[in-house]
Design an enzyme around this catalytic site. Sequence first.
Site, PDB file in Angstrom:
ATOM      1  CD  GLU A 241      -6.629  -0.276  -2.569  1.00  0.00           C
ATOM      2  OE1 GLU A 241      -6.511  -1.043  -1.603  1.00  0.00           O
ATOM      3  OE2 GLU A 241      -7.218   0.815  -2.501  1.00  0.00           O
TER       4      GLU A 241
ATOM      5  CG  ASP B 120      -1.800   1.219   1.277  1.00  0.00           C
ATOM      6  OD1 ASP B 120      -2.171   1.721   0.203  1.00  0.00           O
ATOM      7  OD2 ASP B 120      -2.120   1.687   2.389  1.00  0.00           O
TER       8      ASP B 120
ATOM      9  CG  ASP C 150      -0.737   3.244   5.992  1.00  0.00           C
ATOM     10  OD1 ASP C 150      -1.202   3.871   5.028  1.00  0.00           O
ATOM     11  OD2 ASP C 150      -0.671   3.714   7.140  1.00  0.00           O
TER      12      ASP C 150
END
Lengths: 166, 166
Positions: B67, B7, B139
Amino acid sequence: MRILGIDPGTRITGYGIIDVEGNRLRHIDNGIVSTNSKEPLPLRLQTIYSGLRKILDHYSPACMAVEQVFMAKNPRAALTLGHARGVALLAGIHSDLPISEYSALQVKSAVVGYGRADKQQVQQMVKALLNLPEVAQEDAADALAVAICHANSRTLNQAITRSGRR
Amino acid sequence: MRILGIDPGTRITGYGIIDVEGNRLRHIDNGIVSTNSKEPLPLRLQTIYSGLRKILDHYSPACMAVEQVFMAKNPRAALTLGHARGVALLAGIHSDLPISEYSALQVKSAVVGYGRADKQQVQQMVKALLNLPEVAQEDAADALAVAICHANSRTLNQAITRSGRR
């Protein structure tokens, strides 16, 4: 002192190399690193990074100058551009170069003397300042412009330092 | 198969490592690479890149999952995020990993079964699915979530391939 200017983009990254000797600017090279838009983004980033590392190894500049970007319109385009800009900065850091960033306003003011100059004016002034035989490719001209901007701000800083010493 | 989920962020980059054995998921490690917001951006990108390279070298994952980001609001934040994401993808490419990207909708659907799940729901499900003793840092939990998403889509792809072979 040799300066590498960079205009990063995921499709085309322009580069421009100039030497500064006193107040004189000498053009060394300019060009682009282009990527295939059909390839996945990670591979395209690798193409940009390795292309810039080759240029850095070949020309051994003393510093790198990159335009700051503030795009107000399109977050998705800004995100994509950020990827290219990130790996370009990393290439500079991995070659142990100091990196300076300049706003578009600073670059245009330095090159054309007018912060709202258009692309054609920048290209023509880059051609004139560096005695190029013809106008450079758009992204390469932008890269040369940011290199010129860095050269000028260095000269200015030296002048300020000198006058401060008096 | 070992999966590294990432992330990315300029301030905090989360990572999560899981092993997939058949239908079972096993948690290996999770954590963050943080940068000093007072440092210039190029140095912070170098911190993210070298931090991830160390993790890649240490855990030798077989693939990387990140992502996809589509932020509609703030182009400047998107540009900054793009820098971090670019060097994270480059770290994966430099370790010869295949990289998969998943939308937030895909990640949430895979982990919570509901594409509009909130952060707390994702964190709780990550904790439950991986038998974590406590909820991971935000995170790092997001990084584990994208790794789980990749594990599930692989299982799904294998199931499709198998049923296709019948």
